[in-house]
Design a protein around this motif. Structure first.
Motif, PDB file in Angstrom:
ATOM      1  N   GLU A 329       0.936  -1.234   0.000  1.00  0.00           N
ATOM      2  CA  GLU A 329      -0.102   0.018  -0.052  1.00  0.00           C
ATOM      3  C   GLU A 329       0.933   1.199  -0.075  1.00  0.00           C
ATOM      4  O   GLU A 329       1.754   1.501   0.896  1.00  0.00           O
ATOM      5  CB  GLU A 329      -1.039  -0.020   1.339  1.00  0.00           C
ATOM      6  N   VAL A 330       0.783   2.012  -0.967  1.00  0.00           N
ATOM      7  CA  VAL A 330       1.450   3.280  -1.209  1.00  0.00           C
ATOM      8  C   VAL A 330       0.307   4.507  -1.112  1.00  0.00           C
ATOM      9  O   VAL A 330      -0.633   4.604  -1.950  1.00  0.00           O
ATOM     10  CB  VAL A 330       2.039   3.393  -2.611  1.00  0.00           C
ATOM     11  N   THR A 331       0.499   5.356  -0.159  1.00  0.00           N
ATOM     12  CA  THR A 331      -0.499   6.575  -0.041  1.00  0.00           C
ATOM     13  C   THR A 331       0.253   7.916   0.073  1.00  0.00           C
ATOM     14  O   THR A 331       1.464   7.790   0.465  1.00  0.00           O
ATOM     15  CB  THR A 331      -1.296   6.289   1.096  1.00  0.00           C
ATOM     16  N   ASP A 332      -0.458   9.201  -0.058  1.00  0.00           N
ATOM     17  CA  ASP A 332       0.166  10.111  -0.136  1.00  0.00           C
ATOM     18  C   ASP A 332      -0.912  11.347   0.430  1.00  0.00           C
ATOM     19  O   ASP A 332      -2.013  11.162   0.365  1.00  0.00           O
ATOM     20  CB  ASP A 332       0.888  10.742  -1.472  1.00  0.00           C
ATOM     21  N   ASP A 333      -0.321  12.708   0.742  1.00  0.00           N
ATOM     22  CA  ASP A 333      -1.376  13.705   1.195  1.00  0.00           C
ATOM     23  C   ASP A 333      -1.166  14.606  -0.045  1.00  0.00           C
ATOM     24  O   ASP A 333      -1.874  15.649   0.374  1.00  0.00           O
ATOM     25  CB  ASP A 333      -0.684  14.124   2.376  1.00  0.00           C
ATOM     26  N   GLY A 334      -1.271  14.023  -1.240  1.00  0.00           N
ATOM     27  CA  GLY A 334      -1.282  15.218  -2.574  1.00  0.00           C
ATOM     28  C   GLY A 334      -2.749  15.313  -3.023  1.00  0.00           C
ATOM     29  O   GLY A 334      -3.753  14.746  -2.310  1.00  0.00           O
ATOM     30  N   ALA A 335      -2.764  15.901  -4.255  1.00  0.00           N
ATOM     31  CA  ALA A 335      -4.049  16.157  -4.799  1.00  0.00           C
ATOM     32  C   ALA A 335      -4.420  14.808  -5.642  1.00  0.00           C
ATOM     33  O   ALA A 335      -3.704  13.892  -5.949  1.00  0.00           O
ATOM     34  CB  ALA A 335      -4.107  17.320  -5.582  1.00  0.00           C
ATOM     35  N   ALA A 336      -5.630  14.807  -6.046  1.00  0.00           N
ATOM     36  CA  ALA A 336      -6.031  13.577  -6.697  1.00  0.00           C
ATOM     37  C   ALA A 336      -5.511  13.791  -8.128  1.00  0.00           C
ATOM     38  O   ALA A 336      -5.583  12.803  -9.158  1.00  0.00           O
ATOM     39  CB  ALA A 336      -7.603  13.743  -6.870  1.00  0.00           C
ATOM     40  N   GLY A 337      -5.032  14.814  -8.803  1.00  0.00           N
ATOM     41  CA  GLY A 337      -4.182  15.051  -9.965  1.00  0.00           C
ATOM     42  C   GLY A 337      -3.500  16.129  -9.850  1.00  0.00           C
ATOM     43  O   GLY A 337      -3.425  16.925  -9.193  1.00  0.00           O
ATOM     44  N   PHE A 371       0.918 -12.598 -10.522  1.00  0.00           N
ATOM     45  CA  PHE A 371       0.754 -13.101  -8.960  1.00  0.00           C
ATOM     46  C   PHE A 371      -0.442 -13.180  -8.398  1.00  0.00           C
ATOM     47  O   PHE A 371      -0.678 -13.368  -7.251  1.00  0.00           O
ATOM     48  CB  PHE A 371       1.698 -12.463  -8.115  1.00  0.00           C
ATOM     49  N   GLY A 372      -1.417 -13.180  -9.594  1.00  0.00           N
ATOM     50  CA  GLY A 372      -2.870 -13.424  -9.147  1.00  0.00           C
ATOM     51  C   GLY A 372      -3.491 -12.285  -8.278  1.00  0.00           C
ATOM     52  O   GLY A 372      -4.399 -12.541  -7.494  1.00  0.00           O
ATOM     53  N   GLY A 373      -3.112 -10.985  -8.343  1.00  0.00           N
ATOM     54  CA  GLY A 373      -3.621  -9.846  -7.725  1.00  0.00           C
ATOM     55  C   GLY A 373      -4.266  -8.895  -8.575  1.00  0.00           C
ATOM     56  O   GLY A 373      -4.091  -8.963  -9.796  1.00  0.00           O
ATOM     57  N   GLU A 374      -4.878  -8.213  -7.981  1.00  0.00           N
ATOM     58  CA  GLU A 374      -5.610  -6.897  -8.549  1.00  0.00           C
ATOM     59  C   GLU A 374      -4.932  -5.436  -8.100  1.00  0.00           C
ATOM     60  O   GLU A 374      -4.845  -5.386  -6.831  1.00  0.00           O
ATOM     61  CB  GLU A 374      -7.025  -6.990  -8.779  1.00  0.00           C
ATOM     62  N   LEU A 375      -4.774  -4.706  -8.863  1.00  0.00           N
ATOM     63  CA  LEU A 375      -4.289  -3.252  -8.467  1.00  0.00           C
ATOM     64  C   LEU A 375      -5.662  -2.409  -8.293  1.00  0.00           C
ATOM     65  O   LEU A 375      -6.349  -2.252  -9.168  1.00  0.00           O
ATOM     66  CB  LEU A 375      -3.272  -2.767  -9.601  1.00  0.00           C
ATOM     67  N   VAL A 376      -5.433  -1.485  -7.014  1.00  0.00           N
ATOM     68  CA  VAL A 376      -6.596  -0.725  -6.629  1.00  0.00           C
ATOM     69  C   VAL A 376      -5.608   0.735  -6.543  1.00  0.00           C
ATOM     70  O   VAL A 376      -4.758   0.689  -5.872  1.00  0.00           O
ATOM     71  CB  VAL A 376      -6.972  -1.162  -5.327  1.00  0.00           C
ATOM     72  N   ALA A 377      -5.992   1.617  -7.544  1.00  0.00           N
ATOM     73  CA  ALA A 377      -5.627   3.000  -7.499  1.00  0.00           C
ATOM     74  C   ALA A 377      -6.718   4.026  -7.561  1.00  0.00           C
ATOM     75  O   ALA A 377      -7.326   3.934  -8.492  1.00  0.00           O
ATOM     76  CB  ALA A 377      -4.650   3.123  -8.466  1.00  0.00           C
ATOM     77  N   GLY A 378      -6.504   4.847  -6.788  1.00  0.00           N
ATOM     78  CA  GLY A 378      -7.635   5.871  -6.666  1.00  0.00           C
ATOM     79  C   GLY A 378      -7.587   7.005  -5.464  1.00  0.00           C
ATOM     80  O   GLY A 378      -6.700   6.619  -4.552  1.00  0.00           O
ATOM     81  N   PRO A 379      -8.226   7.886  -5.537  1.00  0.00           N
ATOM     82  CA  PRO A 379      -8.095   8.971  -4.544  1.00  0.00           C
ATOM     83  C   PRO A 379      -8.666   8.480  -3.100  1.00  0.00           C
ATOM     84  O   PRO A 379      -9.587   7.512  -3.044  1.00  0.00           O
ATOM     85  CB  PRO A 379      -9.157  10.270  -4.839  1.00  0.00           C
ATOM     86  N   ARG A 380      -8.296   8.873  -2.042  1.00  0.00           N
ATOM     87  CA  ARG A 380      -8.576   8.525  -0.770  1.00  0.00           C
ATOM     88  C   ARG A 380      -9.909   9.485  -0.268  1.00  0.00           C
ATOM     89  O   ARG A 380      -9.849  10.776  -0.452  1.00  0.00           O
ATOM     90  CB  ARG A 380      -7.542   8.763   0.328  1.00  0.00           C
ATOM     91  N   VAL A 387      -2.379   3.489  -3.610  1.00  0.00           N
ATOM     92  CA  VAL A 387      -2.359   2.349  -4.635  1.00  0.00           C
ATOM     93  C   VAL A 387      -2.092   0.990  -3.554  1.00  0.00           C
ATOM     94  O   VAL A 387      -1.148   1.248  -2.756  1.00  0.00           O
ATOM     95  CB  VAL A 387      -0.964   2.427  -5.519  1.00  0.00           C
ATOM     96  N   ALA A 388      -2.805   0.223  -3.866  1.00  0.00           N
ATOM     97  CA  ALA A 388      -2.760  -1.232  -3.046  1.00  0.00           C
ATOM     98  C   ALA A 388      -2.870  -2.388  -3.958  1.00  0.00           C
ATOM     99  O   ALA A 388      -3.536  -2.249  -5.001  1.00  0.00           O
ATOM    100  CB  ALA A 388      -3.858  -1.054  -2.049  1.00  0.00           C
TER     101      ALA A 388
END
Length: 395
Positions: A329-337, A371-380, A387-388
């Motif tokens: 899991e990678v998160t940040d405090d920036g803007a959505a764009g 590796f049988g996973g799915e990427l989740v990427a979006g604003p918090r 990104v998780a």
């Protein structure tokens, strides 16, 4: 004419050994043909004469020749065997009750025709052969059902050879497809590696160059530090590019692939670009090399997107290692764009150069899918970006 591979039972033998096997079979066919020709016709037979002993021996020898050369010249062997067997049957040189000898020879030769001769000529040979032999056998015996049985057996021999030829062709085609898929997968892997290397390191260089431009007059010491960092990052980028491109050369010495241990260097490079990064790795760090590479590249691309688009001050990286899986899991405090309004999803964005963006996200999804996973990427909901994913592997 094509040269087919040996059957399952003969696979592993050299061509010389296969020809030696045919020589042994030819000797057996010659002996069998001589014994058959030496038989005296029955009183009820349509043919009442019996050839001299030397003629019987000659017929047996000639019956062995097509078997001996069936792999070298299958078409010539087939036409010779058909003509010889038809002549022997019509003249009564081989009595009808001893027809097993020519039948064995014809079966061996027609099998090779099925495996080694292309379809059009192969079908022509078997059809003409069955027609000629059917007439010859019918004239030599009054039992037509025996003629039908022999012709049916010869057809089965040819069909079996043809089926084996088709199976070999299908196996060769499948092997070619597997090879092509492997090459495509390798090209995609190299493309992802090159993208990750260039995108991350050039982002660090671009950020430091921007900082250097703003502080050039006011803080010359920090300017020199930025220039030193740019030079170091550039050299590291060139080294990584040489390692990635060197994988294309068989003689190249490939550098060690990045993994969990290189995450600290990745974080240090991001911090040098002015981004506060908090890295936390929990669990046993002993994982397969391929999984480690995937973890590093996913984190690298996520941090690169933060540097390029997020306008963030802080980034949090969490890697949880469990038996058989890795959660990232990678998160940040920036803007959505970014400031120009371009979305960070990478699905329809356009980068500064006017080209379609999102190759990094595509690369991450491909790595995760392996590796049988799915990427989740979006604003918090609380702001920033997340990104998780979870990578699964055999523990």
């Amino acid at each position: 004419m094509t040269t087919a591979a040996p059957s399952v039972f003969l696979r592993g033998l050299s061509r010389g050994q296969l020809l030696a096997c045919d020589a042994v079979l030819a000797v057996g066919a010659a002996v069998l043909g001589w014994l058959a020709a030496a038989e005296v016709p029955l009183a009820s037979s349509r043919v009442s004469w019996h050839e001299p002993a030397w003629v019987s021996a000659l017929i047996g020898l000639l019956l062995g020749v097509p078997v001996a050369v069936r792999r070298l010249r299958p078409e010539l062997a087939a036409w010779s065997a058909i003509a010889l067997c038809a002549f022997a049957s019509l003249t009564g040189a081989i009595p009808d009750y001893a027809g097993i000898a020519p039948s064995v020879v014809l079966g061996l030769v027609l099998y090779t025709v099925g495996t080694d001769v292309r379809r059009g000529r192969s079908v022509l040979i078997v059809l003409v052969g069955i027609a000629v032999l059917g007439v010859a056998f019918a004239l030599a015996t009054r039992e037509l059902y025996e003629v039908g049985l022999v012709l049916w057996a010869l057809g089965i021999c040819w069909t079996l050879g043809r089926a084996i030829r088709e199976r070999r062709a299908y196996a060769a085609q499948s092997a070619g497809q597997v090879t092509e898929l492997a090459l495509r997968a390798e090209r995609l892997r190299i493309a992802r590696d090159l993208h990750d290397i260039v995108s991350h390191n050039m982002s660090v260089i671009a950020v430091r160059a921007t900082i250097a431009d703003h502080i050039a007059d006011a803080r010359p010491e920090e300017l020199r530090e930025s220039l030193r960092l740019i030079a170091t990052t550039s050299r590291e980028t060139l080294a990584e590019l040489r390692g990635a491109l060197g994988a294309l050369r068989a003689e190249a010495v490939v550098a060690p692939t990045p993994g969990l241990t290189e995450l600290d260097e990745l974080v240090a490079a991001a911090r040098s670009a002015g981004l506060a990064v908090d890295l936390e790795v929990r669990g046993d760090r002993v994982i397969p090399e391929s999984v480690g590479v995937a973890v590093f590249r996913v984190v690298q691309e996520a941090v690169t997107n933060v540097l390029k688009h997020a306008r963030a001050t802080t980034c949090w990286i969490e890697v949880d290692l469990a038996p058989g899986e890795v959660r990232i899991e990678v998160t940040d405090d920036g803007a959505a764009g970014p400031a120009n309004g371009i979305g960070r999803s990478g699905l329809s964005a356009v980068d500064d150069g006017g080209e379609a963006a999102g190759q990094g996200l595509i690369g991450m999804r491909e790595r995760v899918a392996m590796f049988g996973g799915e990427l989740v990427a979006g604003p918090r909901p609380e702001g920033g970006w997340r990104v998780a994913t979870t990578l699964r592997y055999s523990a």
